[in-house]
Each structure stands twice: as C-alpha cells, then as structure tokens.
Design a protein around this motif. Structure first.
Motif, short mmCIF file in Angstrom:
data_model
loop_
_atom_site.label_atom_id
_atom_site.label_comp_id
_atom_site.label_asym_id
_atom_site.label_seq_id
_atom_site.Cartn_x
_atom_site.Cartn_y
_atom_site.Cartn_z
N THR A 1 60.86 -52.58 -9.55
CA THR A 1 61.19 -53.80 -9.73
C THR A 1 60.38 -54.88 -9.42
N LEU A 2 60.41 -55.90 -10.28
CA LEU A 2 59.59 -57.24 -10.18
C LEU A 2 59.97 -58.15 -9.12
N ASN A 3 59.03 -58.46 -8.49
CA ASN A 3 59.38 -59.44 -7.42
C ASN A 3 59.23 -61.07 -7.73
N ARG A 4 60.39 -61.36 -8.56
CA ARG A 4 60.31 -62.78 -8.94
C ARG A 4 61.28 -63.55 -8.13
N THR A 5 60.73 -63.88 -6.91
CA THR A 5 61.40 -64.75 -5.85
C THR A 5 61.00 -66.15 -6.48
N GLU A 6 61.44 -67.02 -5.27
CA GLU A 6 61.04 -68.66 -5.78
C GLU A 6 59.54 -68.89 -5.31
N ASP A 7 58.88 -68.13 -4.43
CA ASP A 7 57.53 -68.18 -4.27
C ASP A 7 56.66 -67.81 -5.60
N TYR A 8 57.35 -66.71 -6.28
CA TYR A 8 56.75 -66.58 -7.59
C TYR A 8 56.40 -67.49 -8.69
N TYR A 9 57.52 -68.29 -8.64
CA TYR A 9 57.42 -69.52 -9.60
C TYR A 9 56.68 -70.59 -9.18
N LYS A 10 56.30 -70.65 -8.04
CA LYS A 10 55.43 -71.65 -7.06
C LYS A 10 54.02 -71.23 -7.48
N ILE A 11 53.65 -70.15 -8.20
CA ILE A 11 52.45 -69.74 -8.29
C ILE A 11 51.83 -70.11 -9.62
N PRO A 12 50.74 -70.54 -9.99
CA PRO A 12 50.06 -70.90 -11.28
C PRO A 12 50.51 -69.74 -12.16
N GLU A 13 51.13 -70.32 -13.67
CA GLU A 13 51.45 -69.31 -14.28
C GLU A 13 50.14 -68.35 -14.78
N GLY A 14 49.05 -68.59 -14.71
CA GLY A 14 48.00 -67.80 -15.16
C GLY A 14 47.79 -66.72 -14.22
N LYS A 15 48.35 -66.91 -12.93
CA LYS A 15 48.21 -65.93 -11.75
C LYS A 15 49.35 -65.02 -11.23
N ARG A 16 50.41 -65.53 -12.24
CA ARG A 16 51.63 -64.69 -11.83
C ARG A 16 51.93 -63.05 -12.02
N GLU A 17 51.07 -62.76 -13.25
CA GLU A 17 51.26 -61.35 -13.42
C GLU A 17 50.17 -60.61 -12.48
N TYR A 18 49.21 -61.13 -12.05
CA TYR A 18 48.39 -60.46 -11.25
C TYR A 18 49.13 -60.43 -9.76
N HIS A 19 50.02 -61.50 -9.41
CA HIS A 19 50.79 -61.62 -8.08
C HIS A 19 51.86 -60.40 -8.12
N LEU A 20 52.27 -59.95 -9.51
CA LEU A 20 53.32 -58.91 -9.65
C LEU A 20 52.62 -57.68 -9.52
N TYR A 21 51.27 -57.55 -9.93
CA TYR A 21 50.77 -56.45 -9.75
C TYR A 21 50.31 -56.01 -8.54
N GLU A 22 49.94 -57.16 -7.73
CA GLU A 22 49.60 -56.75 -6.39
C GLU A 22 50.91 -56.13 -5.37
N PHE A 23 51.98 -57.08 -5.91
CA PHE A 23 53.27 -56.51 -5.09
C PHE A 23 53.55 -55.07 -5.43
#
Length: 213
Positions: free
Chosen positions: A92-114
C-alpha cells in the motif's frame, strides 16, 4: 349522500391496505433480521467422526491474507520439504498529507523509501517434527469439521483465502470469519513464521496480521 359514503369506504379500504403492506414489510424485515442473527451463530465447529484423515494425504497449505489496513501476505507450508514460507504480496502506498507537501519530483522516492522500510522479508524455513505435528493436528480438526466456514457482515477486517492441497483434491476456503478450527491452524502458522524470521519489520507485520484473527 350514497356517493359520499361510498367514497369514505374506498378511502378506509385503501388506508387498511397500506397499513397491511406496511405491517407485512416490517414483519419481513424483522424476519430477515432474525434469520440473519440465527445464521451468524450457525455452528460450523462440530466434528464429523465419519471423516477419515490420513496425514500422508496433506501435501501443502497456502493462505493469502488481505487485511483492511495492512499489507497482503501469503503463508505456505509443504509436507514434502517440511518448510514454512512467508511472503508479502501487496504494497500500500503511503499517500498521506505529508506526501503532498513533498516536492512533486521527490514523491516517488518518498514512496520507495516508505515501502523499503515497511516491507516484510520473504523467507522459507524448515520446521521441526514437533511443530509439524501441531500443524497436522489443527489441520485434522479442520478437515473433520468438513472445512466448513461462513462469512459475516463487517466494515473492516481481513479476507483469508486458504488453499489446502491433498493428494487427490484441492479445497478452497475463502472467508472473513475463520472458524475456531481454522483460526487455530492460522495462529500456529503465524507463530511459526514469527519464530523463524530474523527481521524485526517482518515480525511486526506478522504481529499485526495476527490481530485480525
């Protein structure tokens, strides 16, 4: 005057019909509710002494668990190599409110790390004979209950898709409300997986899955 009396009689008759229909509707709903309550308490635990069980008939057990708020996982047990296996099958991808605060170009990396930090480690491990005996004991009881199961109405929970491979057949048991016999079998498999994994995240994920039993 006669017409007025006739009109009043028609109105009263129509009102009585509506009242009867309403009463019948309420009675039907009450009957359905009572029937559902009876069905939800239906016994699926009784053992059938006429069902013969041979331990050599069992070849493999596979269980897929899909909980509402956790990752989907699979457990396998094989009598051929005496191994138990544990695998993560969804993420399950962690698309919380914090996810949308991350610059768009770094969101996929954030999900990968999660995903990397919360993923279970797949593994297989050979179990001991005494542990196999416990699995076979609970499988025997489940089979003697004729693999009976039922589903109940619930908002949140987990779906358990169980496949039992016997020498001459495959049995599928798909339920969101495991019977007592099935629960004992599932709990034993969970505890063995918990015992043999060396990864703390995997242990945590197994512990969360056990809470759905």
């Amino acid at each position: 005057m006669k017409n007025l009396v006739l009109f009043v009689l028609i109105i009263l008759s129509f009102a009585n019909c509506r009242e009867d229909k309403t009463t019948n509707s309420v009675e039907q709903l009450s009957y359905k509710k009572d029937k559902y309550l009876v069905e939800s308490q239906r016994d699926v635990e009784s053992l059938d002494s006429l069902i013969e069980v041979e331990n050599d008939d069992l070849e493999r057990i596979r269980i897929r668990i899909f909980p509402s708020f956790e990752q989907g996982h699979s457990i396998t047990y094989s009598t051929r190599d005496h191994k138990i296996g544990f695998y993560q099958i969804t993420q399950t991808l962690n698309r919380t409110e914090d996810y949308y605060k991350i610059p768009e170009g770094k969101r996929e990396y954030h999900l990968y790390e999660f995903m990397k930090k919360n993923s279970s480690q797949n593994f297989q491990h050979e179990i001991m004979k005494e542990e196999e005996k416990v699995i076979l004991k609970h499988w025997e009881a489940f089979k003697k209950a004729n693999y009976q199961f039922k589903n109940v109405e619930m908002m949140d929970g987990a779906e358990f898709f169980t496949s039992i491979y016997e020498r001459d057949t495959i049995v599928y048991v798909n339920t969101n409300s495991p019977s007592t016999h099935q629960t004992k079998l599932l709990k034993t498999l969970f505890e063995l997986c918990e015992k043999y994994t060396e990864d703390s995240i995997t242990k945590r994920n197994i512990s969360r899955l056990k809470e759905y039993l």
